[in-house]
Scaffold this motif. Structure first.
Motif, PDB file in Angstrom:
ATOM      1  N   ASP A 485       0.838  -1.143   0.175  1.00  0.00           N
ATOM      2  CA  ASP A 485      -0.029   0.069  -0.050  1.00  0.00           C
ATOM      3  C   ASP A 485       0.907   1.098   0.089  1.00  0.00           C
ATOM      4  O   ASP A 485       1.960   1.092   0.561  1.00  0.00           O
ATOM      5  N   GLU A 486       0.347   2.314  -0.569  1.00  0.00           N
ATOM      6  CA  GLU A 486       0.876   3.397  -0.697  1.00  0.00           C
ATOM      7  C   GLU A 486       2.401   3.445  -1.422  1.00  0.00           C
ATOM      8  O   GLU A 486       3.447   3.823  -0.855  1.00  0.00           O
ATOM      9  N   ILE A 487       2.263   2.609  -2.412  1.00  0.00           N
ATOM     10  CA  ILE A 487       3.723   2.241  -3.158  1.00  0.00           C
ATOM     11  C   ILE A 487       4.220   3.686  -3.727  1.00  0.00           C
ATOM     12  O   ILE A 487       5.360   3.708  -4.278  1.00  0.00           O
ATOM     13  N   GLY A 488       3.472   4.784  -3.795  1.00  0.00           N
ATOM     14  CA  GLY A 488       3.895   6.173  -4.263  1.00  0.00           C
ATOM     15  C   GLY A 488       4.945   6.746  -3.304  1.00  0.00           C
ATOM     16  O   GLY A 488       5.691   7.524  -3.946  1.00  0.00           O
ATOM     17  N   ASP A 489       4.770   6.343  -2.003  1.00  0.00           N
ATOM     18  CA  ASP A 489       5.814   6.850  -1.034  1.00  0.00           C
ATOM     19  C   ASP A 489       7.116   5.867  -0.959  1.00  0.00           C
ATOM     20  O   ASP A 489       7.742   6.225   0.127  1.00  0.00           O
ATOM     21  N   LEU A 490       7.247   5.165  -1.793  1.00  0.00           N
ATOM     22  CA  LEU A 490       8.615   3.900  -1.464  1.00  0.00           C
ATOM     23  C   LEU A 490       9.565   4.849  -1.799  1.00  0.00           C
ATOM     24  O   LEU A 490       9.643   5.386  -3.039  1.00  0.00           O
ATOM     25  N   ARG A 528      -1.710   8.258  -5.161  1.00  0.00           N
ATOM     26  CA  ARG A 528      -1.004   9.267  -5.990  1.00  0.00           C
ATOM     27  C   ARG A 528      -1.064   8.975  -7.469  1.00  0.00           C
ATOM     28  O   ARG A 528      -1.151   7.798  -7.729  1.00  0.00           O
ATOM     29  N   ASN A 529      -0.783  10.022  -8.276  1.00  0.00           N
ATOM     30  CA  ASN A 529      -0.682   9.838  -9.826  1.00  0.00           C
ATOM     31  C   ASN A 529       0.763   9.292 -10.027  1.00  0.00           C
ATOM     32  O   ASN A 529       1.639  10.274 -10.173  1.00  0.00           O
ATOM     33  N   LEU A 530       1.011   7.939 -10.532  1.00  0.00           N
ATOM     34  CA  LEU A 530       2.366   7.699 -10.282  1.00  0.00           C
ATOM     35  C   LEU A 530       2.971   7.991 -11.650  1.00  0.00           C
ATOM     36  O   LEU A 530       4.175   8.067 -11.793  1.00  0.00           O
ATOM     37  N   LEU A 531       2.282   8.272 -12.740  1.00  0.00           N
ATOM     38  CA  LEU A 531       2.853   8.673 -14.180  1.00  0.00           C
ATOM     39  C   LEU A 531       3.247  10.110 -13.872  1.00  0.00           C
ATOM     40  O   LEU A 531       4.518  10.622 -14.592  1.00  0.00           O
ATOM     41  N   THR A 670       1.547  11.352   7.026  1.00  0.00           N
ATOM     42  CA  THR A 670       1.757  12.762   6.893  1.00  0.00           C
ATOM     43  C   THR A 670       2.203  13.281   5.589  1.00  0.00           C
ATOM     44  O   THR A 670       1.905  14.356   4.967  1.00  0.00           O
ATOM     45  N   ARG A 671       2.648  12.141   4.741  1.00  0.00           N
ATOM     46  CA  ARG A 671       2.874  12.231   3.071  1.00  0.00           C
ATOM     47  C   ARG A 671       1.364  12.722   2.481  1.00  0.00           C
ATOM     48  O   ARG A 671       1.340  13.278   1.737  1.00  0.00           O
ATOM     49  N   GLN A 672       0.514  11.585   3.007  1.00  0.00           N
ATOM     50  CA  GLN A 672      -0.798  11.993   2.421  1.00  0.00           C
ATOM     51  C   GLN A 672      -1.591  13.214   2.793  1.00  0.00           C
ATOM     52  O   GLN A 672      -2.321  14.058   1.810  1.00  0.00           O
ATOM     53  N   MET A 673      -1.485  13.827   3.826  1.00  0.00           N
ATOM     54  CA  MET A 673      -1.959  15.098   4.353  1.00  0.00           C
ATOM     55  C   MET A 673      -1.163  16.013   3.529  1.00  0.00           C
ATOM     56  O   MET A 673      -1.936  17.146   3.136  1.00  0.00           O
ATOM     57  N   SER A 682       7.653  18.081   5.163  1.00  0.00           N
ATOM     58  CA  SER A 682       8.197  18.491   6.363  1.00  0.00           C
ATOM     59  C   SER A 682       7.499  19.886   6.885  1.00  0.00           C
ATOM     60  O   SER A 682       7.367  19.943   8.387  1.00  0.00           O
ATOM     61  N   THR A 683       6.636  20.467   6.203  1.00  0.00           N
ATOM     62  CA  THR A 683       5.638  21.481   6.522  1.00  0.00           C
ATOM     63  C   THR A 683       4.696  20.858   7.481  1.00  0.00           C
ATOM     64  O   THR A 683       4.357  21.411   8.668  1.00  0.00           O
ATOM     65  N   ILE A 684       4.123  19.736   7.240  1.00  0.00           N
ATOM     66  CA  ILE A 684       3.060  19.158   8.098  1.00  0.00           C
ATOM     67  C   ILE A 684       3.668  18.751   9.501  1.00  0.00           C
ATOM     68  O   ILE A 684       3.073  18.874  10.401  1.00  0.00           O
TER      69      ILE A 684
END
Length: 704
Positions: A485-490, A528-531, A670-673, A682-684
């Motif tokens: 899950d959340e492969i876009g954050d890998l 997330r939009n992987l493209l 936090t990445r999704q937020m 980092s702002t979050i």
């Protein structure tokens, strides 16, 4: 028929200076009735017959008379290549056959008649045999419509003899024959449909002409039943040919069919894929020539024809450069001659994969089970996936079908749409359902721990590593399914390692050099939009295409609002049971919730229902129990509501705090937020620390 074909009497030639007595003696000695008379130069002067001599004797004439006095000077002379019909004259008694002044023989009127009669009889018998050998019905009538000729087929059909049929009028036999009309019009009529004795025939009708005059008509009748049978048989063979094409083209292996000389007659679609050789480049060409041209390193067809037995070889197709296993089997005709050579071509590099696929086929019972599962999900849902919309029915139907294939699946959709539930449904309906199902949130694991978490580690890999080492998530999922899950954050450096795992189906633990083979089905999920990430060089393009083999998009809740009422009902029942309550929701609340935009999708709806269950005081949850933003004139939170004048900096800080509290309450990383609020990760983290916001505090504030 020509005169030379008639057996002629050997000619007895008389000279003009002979007397009647001398000539009579010669004729008597030679036992002939007549003889030609020639002069000293060999010219034909006449013809002497026994009748001439008898006339002289009956008149008591002198036998010393010269034969020239009593012979006939009117001699009919014919050439050997003349036809008999030219001389069929009743007045003709003798015909002298001469070729270049040489007398070949004498033919009598009787000889001519006998020969012509025998010839006519033979032709008649042959014509009769030809007509009777024809399978179709034949009938001929005279100009008045009376039957003249019928063949055996016609006679058998009517159950009458030729004699019984002859001279009967055609109206009494086949009133619709149309022969009388043909006699009158003189026109040919083709492919006419008529009925004879309750049976349909297709008939061709022709006028019979002699010397330019119509003397009758003839019809050839084809039984329509036979035509229908022929048409059915042709259709049957056509169907068989189509079926053969379908069978051949359905084969995963390449198939080539050649004749007894090695000429290619047919190939299937897989042959082109396996070998890389196009069909049009190989049809009607010799496989033996292909070996000479270097297209293949060795021809199985050639070896089979030379050895006259089935042959199996491994060879390389130079077009694709891949190694193939080819079996050439011979087909023989009834005489033992090689009629066809059938080749089966298989890519050896994919053999193990094919074996695994064959083993995965469970048979008809599994097919029915799959269909039942799909129907059960569509019409009654599951204990976790609740839906009514056509979009979700279609999605779940496809999910159940995809579950039976080990293809890698990429599930996309907004936060809270249920991607994890879709992945779990795929696993439960697959052949791996009794094997492990491992869920990994790629965005929730710290980057420095991610590799050891996924791949595991051996003793001594790092400080604090367990002596026995530890199996990673990939190894724990062996035989089953892993959901990333959340492969876009890998992290980018981990993406290449994941790509290698998917490609090679093997892992290497941290601190080890030994490869461990794994058998895992990969499912990935992202909001997330992987493209876009690929375009920004934040996600590897090759990994994207490895993951996106079969894409599944889970629609957001706002695109399937017909699911909202049954989801509300489901969550109400769920939390009634959890909190030992018996509450219900008013229709006004449902209407308000139907109008809401639901950026957090099903998860946001679930959290709201739990909040209403624990904060409402009455039996019925009504409009006043809803948060304030649901009671504004526009329930879609597309803007900021300003209720009074406050310092701008205080307003900004207040709004930031509220937004962060709401984001944290939605169970987002936090990445999704950061993605939702369109700021850096980092702002979050900094803002949350500034306002003292954590996930637990946010949930407690929401409940209060």
């Amino acid at each position: 028929m020509k005169l030379r074909e008639i057996k002629m009497h050997d000619p007895v030639i008389l000279q003009t200076n002979l007397t009647v007595q001398e000539a009579a003696a010669i004729l008597l000695q030679k036992n002939v009735d007549c003889a030609p008379v020639i002069d000293k130069k060999g010219n034909i002067e006449g013809l002497l017959t026994n009748r001439h001599i008898l006339n002289l004797v009956s008149q008591k004439g002198n036998l010393s008379t010269l034969i020239t006095d009593i012979m006939s000077n009117r001699v009919v002379i014919g050439h050997p290549d003349d036809t008999i019909e030219d001389y069929l004259n009743p007045a003709l008694e003798y015909l002298l056959v001469v070729d270049e002044k040489k007398i070949m023989g004498i033919i009598t009127h009787k000889d001519l008649g006998n020969k012509f009669f025998r010839s006519y009889t033979k032709i008649s018998y042959e014509l009769e045999a030809i007509i009777n050998s024809i399978h179709n019905l034949i009938i001929a009538v005279d100009r008045n419509g009376f039957v003249e000729v019928t063949n055996d087929a016609f006679q058998r059909f009517l159950g009458m003899t030729a004699e019984e049929l002859k001279r009967l009028h055609v109206k009494n036999i086949a009133p619709e024959s149309g022969l009388e009309e043909v006699v009158k019009s003189g026109k040919v009529e083709l492919a006419q449909k008529i009925m004879v004795f309750n049976r349909w025939f297709l008939t061709n009708r022709f006028p019979i002409k002699k010397d330019g005059k119509i003397i009758g008509a003839v019809a050839v009748l084809q039984d329509m039943t036979e035509l229908d049978n022929i048409a059915e048989e042709l259709e049957h063979y056509k169907s068989l040919n189509n079926e053969l094409d379908m069978i051949i083209n359905s084969s995963f292996d390449g198939i080539l069919v050649a004749d007894g000389n090695g000429i290619v007659l047919r190939t299937n679609e897989a042959f082109e894929k396996v070998t890389g050789v196009k069909r049009e480049d190989i049809l009607e060409r010799s496989m033996i020539d292909f070996e000479k041209e270097g297209l293949v390193s060795e021809s199985a067809v050639k070896l089979a024809l030379e050895r006259k037995e089935s042959v199996t070889i491994s060879h390389q197709t130079n077009k694709s450069g891949r190694l193939h296993l080819t079996t050439a089997n011979l087909c023989f005709d009834d005489h033992g001659n090689i009629y066809r050579v059938v080749c089966n071509v298989r890519d050896i590099t994919e053999l193990n994969e094919l074996r695994q696929r064959i083993e995965e086929i469970k048979g008809l019972s599994q097919h029915y089970e799959s269909e039942l599962r799909a129907l059960r999900l569509q019409y009654s849902g599951s204990d976790k996936i609740i839906f009514k919309s056509e979009k979700m029915k279609s999605l779940l139907g496809m999910v159940v079908k995809l579950a039976h294939y080990d293809s890698t699946i990429l599930i996309t959709g907004e936060t809270g749409t249920g991607k994890e539930l879709i992945a779990e449904t795929i696993h439960k309906n697959s052949s791996r359902c009794n094997e492990p199902y491992i869920k990994v949130n790629c965005g929730a694991i710290p980057e420095n721990l991610l590799e050891s978490e996924l791949f595991g580690y051996d003793y001594g890999a790092f400080t604090g590593a367990k002596k026995q080492g530890k199996a990673g998530q990939f190894q724990l999922a062996n035989g089953g399914t892993i959901f990333l899950d959340e492969i876009g954050d890998l992290p980018f450096n981990m993406q290449v390692k994941l790509l290698r795992v998917i490609q090679n189906k093997e892992i290497t633990r941290v601190g080890s050099e030994k490869s461990i083979p794994i058998d895992v089905r990969f499912i990935a999920g992202t909001n997330r939009n992987l493209l876009d990430l690929v375009g920004k060089k934040e996600f590897r393009e090759d990994l994207y295409y490895r993951l996106n083999v079969v894409p599944i998009h889970v629609p957001p809740l706002r695109e399937r609002k017909e699911d909202i009422p049954i989801l509300i009902n489901h969550f109400i029942n769920l939390f009634n049971k959890k909190y030992d309550q018996n509450k219900r929701v008013s229709s006004e609340v449902i209407d308000r919730l139907m109008d809401y935009n639901w950026l957090g999708n099903v998860r946001e709806l679930e959290n709201l229902i739990e909040r209403l269950m624990v904060t409402s005081t009455g039996y019925l949850i009504n409009r006043r129990d809803l948060p304030s933003y649901f009671n504004q004139t526009s329930v879609k939170p597309s803007g900021v509501l300003v209720s009074g004048i406050v310092p701008l900096q205080d307003a900004i800080e207040s709004l930031e705090k509220q937004l962060l509290q709401k984001a944290y309450s939605g169970n987002l990383t936090t990445r999704q937020m950061a993605k939702l609020l369109q700021v850096d990760h980092s702002t979050i983290v900094k803002k949350a620390a500034k306002y003292g916001i954590s996930k637990q505090n946010s949930v407690n504030n929401q409940k209060r």
